[in-house]
Design a protein around this motif. Sequence first.
Motif, PDB file in Angstrom:
ATOM      1  N   GLY A  87       0.812  -1.217   0.000  1.00  0.00           N
ATOM      2  CA  GLY A  87       0.000   0.000   0.000  1.00  0.00           C
ATOM      3  C   GLY A  87       0.839   1.258   0.000  1.00  0.00           C
ATOM      4  N   LYS A  88       0.556   2.152  -0.942  1.00  0.00           N
ATOM      5  CA  LYS A  88       1.256   3.429  -1.121  1.00  0.00           C
ATOM      6  C   LYS A  88       2.778   3.233  -1.286  1.00  0.00           C
ATOM      7  CE  LYS A  88      -2.155   6.376   1.142  1.00  0.00           C
ATOM      8  NZ  LYS A  88      -3.173   5.382   1.552  1.00  0.00           N
ATOM      9  N   ALA A 214     -10.485  -0.487  -3.112  1.00  0.00           N
ATOM     10  CA  ALA A 214     -10.569  -0.256  -4.558  1.00  0.00           C
ATOM     11  C   ALA A 214      -9.202  -0.322  -5.232  1.00  0.00           C
ATOM     12  CB  ALA A 214     -11.225   1.092  -4.828  1.00  0.00           C
ATOM     13  N   GLY A 215      -8.113  -0.152  -4.467  1.00  0.00           N
ATOM     14  CA  GLY A 215      -6.754  -0.246  -5.024  1.00  0.00           C
ATOM     15  C   GLY A 215      -6.181  -1.648  -4.886  1.00  0.00           C
ATOM     16  N   LEU A 216      -7.020  -2.601  -4.464  1.00  0.00           N
ATOM     17  CA  LEU A 216      -6.672  -4.023  -4.303  1.00  0.00           C
ATOM     18  C   LEU A 216      -5.665  -4.280  -3.179  1.00  0.00           C
ATOM     19  CD1 LEU A 216      -6.636  -5.277  -8.026  1.00  0.00           C
ATOM     20  CD2 LEU A 216      -8.568  -4.961  -6.460  1.00  0.00           C
ATOM     21  N   PRO A 327      -0.620  -9.879   0.327  1.00  0.00           N
ATOM     22  CA  PRO A 327      -0.291  -8.517  -0.077  1.00  0.00           C
ATOM     23  C   PRO A 327      -0.185  -7.590   1.141  1.00  0.00           C
ATOM     24  CG  PRO A 327      -2.292  -9.320  -1.187  1.00  0.00           C
ATOM     25  CD  PRO A 327      -1.847 -10.383  -0.246  1.00  0.00           C
ATOM     26  N   ASP A 328       0.663  -6.593   1.025  1.00  0.00           N
ATOM     27  CA  ASP A 328       0.811  -5.538   2.037  1.00  0.00           C
ATOM     28  C   ASP A 328       1.262  -6.058   3.402  1.00  0.00           C
ATOM     29  OD1 ASP A 328       0.783  -2.758   2.410  1.00  0.00           O
ATOM     30  OD2 ASP A 328      -1.177  -2.803   3.398  1.00  0.00           O
ATOM     31  N   SER A 329       1.852  -7.261   3.441  1.00  0.00           N
ATOM     32  CA  SER A 329       2.292  -7.826   4.733  1.00  0.00           C
ATOM     33  C   SER A 329       3.235  -6.898   5.512  1.00  0.00           C
ATOM     34  CB  SER A 329       2.977  -9.180   4.524  1.00  0.00           C
ATOM     35  OG  SER A 329       2.056 -10.130   4.054  1.00  0.00           O
TER      36      SER A 329
END
Length: 357
Positions: A87-88, A214-216, A327-329
Amino acid sequence: MKASPVQASKELFGKLSDGTEIHRWSLENGGTRLKVLSYGGIVQSLEIPDTEGRYANVSLGFDTIEAYVAESPYFGALIGRYGNRIGKGRFTLDGTAYQLSVNDGENSLHGGSAGFDKAVWDVEPFTEGTDVGLRLQHTSADGEMGYPGTLRTTVTYTLTEDGDWRIDYEATTDRATVVNLTNHVYWNLAGEGSGSTGGHELEIAASRYTPVDAGLIPDGEPAEVTGTPFDFRTAKTVGADLRVAHQQLLYAKGFDHNWVLDKGVTAEPRHVATLRDPASGRTLRIATTEPGLQFYSGNFLDGTLVGTGGTIHRQGDALCLETQHHPDSPNRPDFPSTVLRPGETYRSTTTHSFHAG
Ligand code: BGC
């Protein structure tokens, strides 16, 4: 008696714009034929027989290096340093904040704008007992794509005497970092160019998945699959629930989610998914040590790419089953850790077994 493994052979596939030669390696064992590029460790072609012994290439690819460089949505590629999204493109490790290369809206996807899929790997062939394979090595510099630590990665592709394709990933670092490696084969077991995979039957051994925003990016806690389109615990066709008006399917234009595999991280690979094309009988069984599986139903294929068979690929003409951590772990202390420290070795194994019946 089984045929003995054939030592891998190589040929020139093409050249990068700076003149670097890219080779294509061919290997065969136990009825499976694999072609691998030194660029991105890409599986350019993977051929397996149907019930009548008829071979088809069941993986999407391109004929030229130029197509891979210009426009590939990661066809067959090795993905690193971090498969899937962060994320980001931000995370904090041991009190230091890192900003990664952002290449998917505001997020970082598949290692950033120049991930392992665009690296030129050193490739060494080997034959060991009844196995034949390739050892691929790549060193990523400290700070590359924003990631800390010099990461030394070895990926071993093995074809066994039973025709299984096994991937062993290993990596070490000289500074604390995060790692999440995977491979991005796009499967169509009827053969690439055969149209929709909606009729493929899929089973995933997972009771939960990670709902996304919305950005998965995973949003909130993992959710139970019971009573949702995400329940693949008993095999059903990919198309069965693909068009259900579920908010999660709207976000991703289909399935593009991470399943929380029952059993989490394991020391040895265990069965996690089966994909079968009923028409040809070709069946893929996946086993892994990883805690997550990204099932991506080829939602963003839009008819703008021409594959090795000379046809265009439209939405859903192939699908990906990527074994990985969630994801994003790096921003989710509640997920299994992706942190790798100096002195430790990152290890991950996934096997793909094929049969027809
Ligand atoms: C991701 C998709 C993405 C695709 C190709 C998959 O691993 O989950 O969202 O579009 O890779 O880039």
